[in-house]
Design an enzyme around this catalytic site. Structure first.
Site, short mmCIF file in Angstrom:
data_model
loop_
_atom_site.label_atom_id
_atom_site.label_comp_id
_atom_site.label_asym_id
_atom_site.label_seq_id
_atom_site.Cartn_x
_atom_site.Cartn_y
_atom_site.Cartn_z
N ARG A 86 0.83 -1.22 0.00
CA ARG A 86 0.00 0.00 0.00
C ARG A 86 0.85 1.26 0.00
O ARG A 86 0.57 2.22 -0.72
CB ARG A 86 -0.90 -0.01 1.25
CG ARG A 86 -1.95 1.10 1.31
CD ARG A 86 -3.06 0.93 0.31
NE ARG A 86 -2.85 1.67 -0.91
CZ ARG A 86 -3.22 1.25 -2.11
NH1 ARG A 86 -3.79 0.09 -2.27
NH2 ARG A 86 -2.99 2.00 -3.16
N LYS A 121 2.71 24.83 -4.03
CA LYS A 121 1.42 24.27 -3.58
C LYS A 121 1.45 22.74 -3.60
O LYS A 121 0.72 22.09 -4.36
CB LYS A 121 0.29 24.82 -4.45
CG LYS A 121 0.16 26.34 -4.34
CD LYS A 121 -0.90 26.93 -5.27
CE LYS A 121 -0.93 28.44 -5.09
NZ LYS A 121 -1.86 29.13 -6.02
N LYS A 175 5.29 39.25 -3.58
CA LYS A 175 3.90 39.02 -3.95
C LYS A 175 2.99 40.13 -3.44
O LYS A 175 3.43 41.06 -2.76
CB LYS A 175 3.45 37.66 -3.39
CG LYS A 175 4.35 36.50 -3.84
CD LYS A 175 3.75 35.16 -3.56
CE LYS A 175 2.62 34.85 -4.52
NZ LYS A 175 2.17 33.44 -4.40
N GLU A 204 5.38 40.11 -8.54
CA GLU A 204 4.04 39.83 -9.05
C GLU A 204 3.36 41.15 -9.41
O GLU A 204 3.34 42.07 -8.59
CB GLU A 204 3.26 39.09 -7.95
CG GLU A 204 1.82 38.81 -8.27
CD GLU A 204 1.11 38.11 -7.10
OE1 GLU A 204 1.72 37.26 -6.43
OE2 GLU A 204 -0.06 38.46 -6.84
N ASP A 236 -0.15 38.14 -12.83
CA ASP A 236 -1.11 37.37 -12.02
C ASP A 236 -2.53 37.54 -12.55
O ASP A 236 -3.10 38.64 -12.49
CB ASP A 236 -1.03 37.83 -10.57
CG ASP A 236 -1.97 37.03 -9.68
OD1 ASP A 236 -1.98 35.80 -9.81
OD2 ASP A 236 -2.69 37.65 -8.88
#
Lengths: 283, 283, 283, 283, 283, 283
Positions: free
Chosen positions: D99, D134, D166, D200, D221
């Site tokens: 597994r 992410k 950002k 960004e 963005d």
């Protein structure tokens, strides 16, 4: 299965670290790295061998090039003078690992030996001798392996692999107005569906309630032999019955005679007598 | 000192992990997080308390907001019914930590209780009861603390904080032509200068050689009472004398009578009988 | 229960380490330690919240003095614009923890959201939607918690807390001459008595054998709807019946209609769609 | 490079521990240690193989003596029925590791397969498909390797190996009176000189400011295709241009058409669909 | 940023463990737990303070209830007799932590002090003094923080956050027929796009090749002052120029005079002189 | 003994992790896994080799299949150009491990080299040069091994393996009304009986008190040469005498001349100058 899993390896590391084997003042001062030796494990008492793989793994951790030879396997009977295993390599390696290996081997063999006494005492009955979670902190896995080696069976390994509703749970839930059947119903609904549900009862009245509620296993806690016999009859095969509390080598056969399926013995792991085993090193 | 050091904390984590307390199937199914409870530790036998700080730390690790109250300190005498400590908080927290805390408390109190029996048996002699490195793997620090709580003293904590030349070392070195005085001389030259040097002897002839060689501590291994008395006389205060091997509660006073300075007892930690202590939880 | 257990804390540490948050080049260059900020978590999609405690614990690990406020609890419904929680403290702390917290929250909420869709699809049936062990490595505990938040139930947490005899076991044992009833008998004798025994069957002939052997749970693997209905009838309440294999949101209601007790869905955890959640930081 | 580094080994250990493979109730009850088996990994869908080395390392960790044979390498195309690898050894070893190995292989192959779809969709353009941070907690390294296997490139591995200014940084700094060129100047002065600086921007006005300030990479963005084309023209090769936000398999070619250098796709790792792969064990 | 991150905490634990502070034979024998004390850190030499937060965290780890007061911050100038900080609590806690705290504080302050000498030596030039990866194993983060405290800047923290093509890479690649421009082109294509590319050159011919290839940073390795001046002119602002190799306090100003942007000094961290700081404890 | 113990292995892992060797941007971009190389360690200065086993173990940890060959052993003299060892395997492995290996080798060889200078300076006297606990955090074991390689001896490894009563202890205890003889008596009674007791004195009056009290070792702290000579005479062989404080290569022979048994030198480990060693890699 007991092999030297990562968890067991971690325990070996912990034991070697607490013994500071890589900073052994005596060996460093006296034994040059080029001195070779052979260590031999001998039993000095009657008993059952357990933990040999772990004990030998200790030496491999001290020095990977050491050679170990097991002359018997876990479960083998021992008597004074039995030769168990040999370790060959740098004498310094054997000296460093000696105490840690013996501490493991003596405890595990002690557990297996005592378990075998209980198993023998109930020979002829179809009852199983089982252990408890009353193990030394960090040694659960080794302690429970030793019980199996001695012919016993394991009860829950931990809180996750069985539902066991004990006096403290029942006390808290009764206080909130629940009955034993209600408690059992909630357990069936909420607990993982892969686990059986065991309940502890202390008298026959509780047993009746529990039978009504539908438990898979019923633990009779500190009951008289007479009540245990009645309990087995009342259950009539609808659940497994486990006797628990105050079990000794003296009374275990009488308990088995009542017809219970399982007898759990905390002392197997909470009160261990080390089996006498020694390591002799020759040049 | 025994406080919950990082090493002890690590052991608590290990014990909680092996018991899967954060995955307790019974408690999760039955006890909602908003149920509060109070747990009370009671003694069920006569003995000496040890390990309470560690046992209470278990609950704090399960849930930091739990409140614990020690009603006595390590070293306090226990009798059946003595109330030891209270734990208040989520009932689920107390249930999860119960077994781990009891396993620690029962073992450590068992060690302290037995040690105190030995210490009492030699009352009036100026001898010290000392432990050995025969402890359960990973529990060295706790086991040795419990010995101190019981009135005993600690021998080496590990291989680094004392030089102890044992039979296996001597055997290897004799094989290479060294004499006991020669071995002692090498130890003095090579071992850290901060450590005393102890040697194991098994008869009076070896003792003579060792006295000539100049050891700081001499271990009499499995000698008769008569030989031990002679040995003490021969040493005449030039070194500490330690009796070792086959010590029991029955013979320890007679050994003390020989005049030795130290009596080491492996059984204190290798063959522990758990002291019976329970935790009762009320809503 | 999902609290930030030591195991979950370890996972947070691992995630923070792999993101090198204490070596954040951008924040270190631009944001002085004395700049304070407030971060607000907003949902940007419809779904179910899960993992908030863990996500907020991330910031406490970056800097213990940060203040976090949960505006809802796990299980709460989300829609675009929902305000979930606030984090107040050093802006640098919030920036460092942002990505790690969102990665946890988005995955767990994604799992809860999808689970809830399955649960809703079988509303009215007394079936349970259960997960599998097909979780991301290291995330078993979080993934399974999210399933519970979404209204699902957990199958085995791991290999220790249930016996599940699958095709591969059966293949190996048949090869050695065993029959399904024989396999079941051995499992009952050898496996921990606290665990139920589940067997996988792929057709009605096997089912018949298994019923004869006496399993507690029977997994119907990739059967047709028609066969599943027949199987439920054949079992007749003597065991729990679990449907498995190829379950989708489209067919799950039809499967429930067959009368099975449990439907296991691997996709709940092996194929997760992150739920869109953002963190906005204001001075 | 993806080899089984200490960090990957640690993840394997974590996954084996959470699955309690060394306490597998089913295998221990049914499969004796002397039963040998051969497991074969088969694909059951079209895709790209990734993570095979890690999956095979799982079995070696369960039992070092197992033999594994890779029949293809990461990056190889799969179709239903493709034979990927074989594992030979104790059947119990293969069953315990199954597994965990599949969970790794299915996730990584799922990532590689999806990445390859994006890469193929922009074939002919000189754009690179890149991932983001992410990733699933603890799986950064594996997730990013799978992206490379699928033909994608990696963006920052973590917060330390790139400067990315950002919206949240800019918002905080504007609040303190700084302009974009001022922010860029501070970043150049304060950030490690070995890192490029990326900013960004959300519109063309911001882009102009950033060009004036001198960024090395500019992230557009969530801009419209039209604005992205204009942006590429405005930049005129003075910086790398990255498109980000809302990228799908449907629109990625149109985005590439705008002339950007990089297209980052969060879904590659935050919303993974496991690739169907199975392990069949024969005696 | 230097705060006591989990990684730094881990290093403190390692240092406390190797010093066996929880098994301090002297303090345990002599200082009862109820003896309170105040420890005061004094400088005994001229220098720059660095590492105070870490040093004080040592005592909090020994005993969380200790109180510490920093009388100055990292970067403050020290002279003989300067009072740096106070620690109040159990005297035993202060005694146990003393050596570990001082070892950290003396090394970090030694690095900051020496760095400040280099920074002062190039005052008036717009050059930056930078460190290298030549740090003590395990101390990278602390060593590099101390350099920043002393007014220096950090070169790469590790192999991941910068591309640096050194003699050994070039040698291997030339052997396979690649030229410097070819190497640079491959690096630009294959390395993460967020990282700048630095190349080491040893003479002006190589510099010319590298300029053609387009590096972001050029390291002049062990060049003469004359060649460095020529190199700066040749580069003409197209790349950052770093001087490296054989830099001492005596020649650093002359190197700065050549116009290089960065001067890297390995000795800052590979050859540290501890700054003399003491801890005095009063009742 | 210095072998690559689990603790040393842990330190290697820590060093490799902080250098992110498995994420080496340069090597990954430029050096294919099938490029083989041979690295050769050369000395570039005069000195004593130390730490070679550890340095070579670094490469084995990066990639177990690498082959290493030690051309000399720890303790061997080095001069510019001496060839120390070779590493053969994937060029990428050698490049990744280079810096970590050199950092270890250069520090340890630096310590051994400086220690050897002190040892040589007191040649002909029967004094031992010993180190202190003033080591770099986490490097105690390696630093102390290097001292032994250089011909020095080790003082206490940590707080557990020696009793050393220093100024701070004495100050605290005097404040509570104890005298030096009283302190010594308590130490003898309470400290482990396997450890010698050392006391620090700063003048001859204190020495007299200590002699009366019966210490095993006496540390003369920062005394004049004249007072040290008198102290040696006063002690007259009843205890070991250690000189400490302000020892330099210039004055160490004069200190030895006073007749002390031990001279401890903190600078051996707190102020290390790295020995110049390089690694050249050829295809």
């Amino acid at each position: 299965m007991l092999e030297v899993t990562p968890e067991v390896q971690h325990l070996i590391d912990l034991a070697l670290a607490e013994d500071q084997v890589f900073n052994d003042a005596t060996t460093s001062a006296l034994i040059r790295p080029n001195v070779w030796g052979v260590g031999t494990f001998h039993a000095k008492a009657h008993g059952i061998l357990a933990g040999l793989d772990v004990a030998l793994a200790v030496f491999h951790r001290v020095e990977p090039s050491v050679e170990t030879e097991a002359l018997m396997q876990d479960g083998h009977g021992l008597e004074p003078g039995s030769t168990i295993a040999r370790v060959a390599g740098k004498a310094s390696t054997i000296l460093r690992g000696e105490r840690t290996a013996l501490n493991i081997l003596q405890r595990m063999s002690g557990i297996a030996t005592e378990t075998a006494r209980y198993v023998k005492a109930v020979e002829g009955y179809r009852v199983k001798i089982v252990d408890t979670r009353k193990t030394a902190p960090g040694l659960r896995y080794l302690d429970k392996h030793a019980v199996r080696v001695g012919g016993g069976h394991n009860h829950r390994m931990n809180l996750a692999d069985g539902v066991l509703i004990k006096d403290n749970h029942i006390e808290l839930l009764r206080h909130r107005g629940m009955t034993l059947p209600g408690i059992l119903e909630q357990a069936r609904e909420m607990a993982p569906h892969t686990l059986k549900i065991e309940v502890e009862v202390t008298n026959l009245a509780e047993l009746e309630e529990v039978l009504e509620g539908g438990a898979h296993i019923i633990m009779l806690d500190n009951m008289s032999l007479e009540d245990m016999s009645k309990a087995v009859e009342m259950v009539g095969g609808r659940a497994l019955v486990e006797a628990s509390g105050g079990i000794t080598l003296e009374n275990v056969a009488a308990v088995a005679e009542t017809g219970v399926d399982l007898i759990s013995v905390g002392a197997l792991t909470h009160s261990v007598t080390a089996l006498d085993i020694s390591l002799d090193i020759a040049a």
